[in-house]
Design an enzyme around this catalytic site. Structure first.
Site, PDB file in Angstrom:
ATOM      1  N   ARG A 136      76.893  42.188  -6.363  1.00 53.64           N
ATOM      2  CA  ARG A 136      77.228  43.200  -5.336  1.00 53.64           C
ATOM      3  C   ARG A 136      77.924  42.812  -4.098  1.00 53.64           C
ATOM      4  NH1 ARG A 136      72.587  45.895  -1.451  1.00 53.64           N
ATOM      5  NH2 ARG A 136      73.966  47.680  -0.520  1.00 53.64           N
ATOM      6  N   HIS A 137      78.745  43.309  -3.537  1.00 55.07           N
ATOM      7  CA  HIS A 137      79.423  42.837  -2.416  1.00 55.07           C
ATOM      8  C   HIS A 137      78.340  42.625  -1.146  1.00 55.07           C
ATOM      9  CE1 HIS A 137      77.874  46.414  -0.231  1.00 55.07           C
ATOM     10  NE2 HIS A 137      78.178  47.322  -0.915  1.00 55.07           N
ATOM     11  N   ARG A 140      77.107  44.766   4.800  1.00 56.10           N
ATOM     12  CA  ARG A 140      78.071  45.407   5.539  1.00 56.10           C
ATOM     13  C   ARG A 140      77.581  46.428   6.730  1.00 56.10           C
ATOM     14  NH1 ARG A 140      76.172  50.205   3.995  1.00 56.10           N
ATOM     15  NH2 ARG A 140      75.476  50.572   1.784  1.00 56.10           N
ATOM     16  N   ARG A 220      85.319  46.903   0.816  1.00 55.33           N
ATOM     17  CA  ARG A 220      84.214  45.832   0.696  1.00 55.33           C
ATOM     18  C   ARG A 220      83.991  45.043  -0.468  1.00 55.33           C
ATOM     19  NH1 ARG A 220      81.470  50.911   1.482  1.00 55.33           N
ATOM     20  NH2 ARG A 220      80.048  51.411   0.132  1.00 55.33           N
ATOM     21  N   LYS A 359      65.792  53.257  -6.048  1.00 57.01           N
ATOM     22  CA  LYS A 359      66.816  52.435  -7.031  1.00 57.01           C
ATOM     23  C   LYS A 359      66.487  52.717  -8.287  1.00 57.01           C
ATOM     24  CE  LYS A 359      69.567  51.289  -3.943  1.00 57.01           C
ATOM     25  NZ  LYS A 359      70.738  52.102  -3.639  1.00 57.01           N
TER      26      LYS A 359
END
Length: 524
Positions: A136-137, A140, A220, A359
């Protein structure tokens, strides 16, 4: 047709970020998190005004981040391996400060090394032959629509609150300045750390080969891949036993995140999942749990902010601002934001479970079409493990996957960068939570009770899934899957005490993915 190489960019790639105004429901990670809100015409006009103000904030924040990171990343490598008097975020263990809170922020938790019942180190006597990371990035700022909702909430508190109780007084002068969507300095450093750790763990392969790198087209995500390569390359240059000195920056394949692009790193093609009967399952599960745990918290907040008239949805938003303000404060997140201290550890556990339900039922095994969204990536993974062409009829891009330049099969290392929702679907398609019953949407369950699943354990900021292949003796190669350092003993392929399956058994166990995993239901 555009050239295949149009997808490739080198060092500071040029790309068009996906406009949030064009994103289908739930397509961006976190874009649809939280309970639904309803606004009348007056609030809609206020939202428009605040959207304009938020756009200005985004521009100012982006410039500020660029200036900060120019100076910060210059010394990031030297700091990343040292332990000062207080260093919350390290390459090896991730975020380890204030863990009763920081490990229970759901998908907004900074990456941390998750407890594993099986030793996650490379077993003695085994030689690595392949390693894949799906990441995952990094941390942010909130997504654009979330940012607008937070600005609206703070304005309402300022307009209506009569007095502020002790511990809440900071809200009186608080102004939202986080911007939207972009990586924070901490998010960038997380990804540098991730690259460092990946190199160190797989140095026997990395000394001879750099990863083949792909990223979804969100800025991102691309920037996260770039920062990962900085950490990886720094470790390579420091390794005297490395036999290669590759050019830097590395090549990166960027796959657009548009609604019509086949992209295994970003869902969006499955109509029934995006807009049909399966699109609201996660939010419904969250709404049920919200009504069970949030009312007492909301009542306490209102007693300390008389006149504010906060709702349960507002309570979630105030809790959101704890991790978002913390990951924006510094590259190491050493100081928790004051929002964090408005809630008890037990309340944070409830928040984490609320996010976990979103999720699980929104994108994971709790949604009949959740794992289906990860099938394409799993079939690409199988192709890489076997060094055979991709066989898939779901979301893979046949043009890219059919070309040796854009989908090589001869690499030892691969690194892909994506979003939390997409990773949740991949984990479902891999079957790492097979055998886990449906999560209870009325009573919280510990991660250990549900196969090691929670949003914080599975898909925090800078989450990473490692798929390893190794040879242990003279027998067949073995495969193992780790989620944030937790070894996931796969049930479908007869994992041994080390959590490893024989390669062919592993491939055979991926029957769901190899059979295109209910993809036919996407368009019914």
């Amino acid at each position: 047709m555009a050239s295949l190489m149009d997808y490739f960019r080198r060092g500071g790639p040029q790309y068009t970020p996906l406009s949030t105004d064009e994103v289908p429901n739930g397509a961006l990670d976190d874009a649809s998190d939280g309970p639904p809100t309803h606004q009348g015409p007056a609030h809609q006009q206020q939202a428009v005004d605040r959207r304009q103000r938020t756009r200005r904030i985004v521009k100012v924040t982006a410039v500020a981040l660029m200036l900060v990171m120019v100076g910060y990343l210059a010394v990031a490598f030297s700091k990343s391996g040292n332990s000062g008097p207080r260093q919350c975020d390290t390459p090896e263990r991730g975020f380890q400060c204030s863990t009763p809170m920081s490990h229970t922020w759901g998908q907004y938790s900074p990456y941390f090394s998750v407890p594993s019942e099986i030793d996650p180190s490379i077993p003695k006597g085994c030689e690595l032959t392949f390693a894949q990371v799906l990441s995952r990035h990094g941390a942010r700022a909130p997504t654009f629509f979330k940012a607008a909702s937070y600005v609206n909430l703070i304005d309402r508190i300022h307009d209506a609150t009569v007095s502020y109780s002790p511990g809440f007084s900071f809200l009186k002068s608080y102004t939202y300045t986080l911007g939207a969507d972009q990586l924070t300095p901490m998010g960038q450093q997380q990804m540098v750390n991730s690259g460092l750790k990946f190199y160190r763990r797989y140095h026997s392969l990395a000394r001879e080969s750099v990863p083949f790198i792909r990223a979804g087209g969100q800025d991102r995500v691309v920037h996260s891949g770039e920062n990962f390569t900085q950490g990886f390359h720094s470790a390579l240059l420091a390794d005297r036993q490395a036999t290669i000195r590759p050019k830097f920056p590395y090549d990166m394949l960027i796959i657009p995140e548009t609604a019509t692009t086949n992209n295994t790193l970003h869902h969006g093609l499955c109509t029934a999942f995006e807009k049909g009967p399966y699109a609201s399952i996660g939010r419904s599960a969250q709404a049920t749990y919200l009504s069970a745990f949030a009312p007492p918290i909301t009542a306490r907040l209102n007693s300390n902010l008389p006149g504010a008239k906060l709702t349960d949805a507002d309570t979630i938003s105030l809790m959101d601002l704890c991790p978002f303000e913390t990951v924006a404060a510094s590259p190491s997140g050493d100081d928790l934001a004051p929002f964090c201290h408005l809630f008890s550890p037990r309340e944070w556990q409830a928040y984490d479970y609320y996010q976990s339900l979103g999720k699980w039922y929104g994108f994971g095994p709790g949604n009949p079409l959740g794992p289906t969204q990860g099938v394409g990536f799993v079939n690409e993974l199988l192709a890489r493990l076997l060094r055979e062409p991709v066989t898939d009829n779901t979301c893979t891009n046949r043009t890219l996957d059919g070309d040796d330049t854009t989908f090589p099969l001869d690499r030892a290392l691969y690194a892909d960068f994506s979003h939390d929702n997409d990773m949740t679907g991949v984990l479902g398609a891999l079957g790492v939570y097979d055998g886990v019953g449906m999560l209870d949407n009325g009573t919280r369950q510990e991660p250990e009770e549900v196969g090691g699943f929670s949003a914080g354990w599975a898909v925090p900021f800078a989450a990473r899934v490692y798929v390893e292949k190794m040879r242990c003796g003279s027998g067949e190669e073995m495969v193992r899957v780790l989620v944030n350092d937790r070894v996931m003993p796969l049930k479908g392929c007869g994992a041994d005490e080390r959590g490893m399956c024989r390669l062919r058994r592993f491939v055979e166990s991926m029957e769901f993915a190899r059979g295109n995993g209910k993809w036919d239901l996407c368009f019914v």
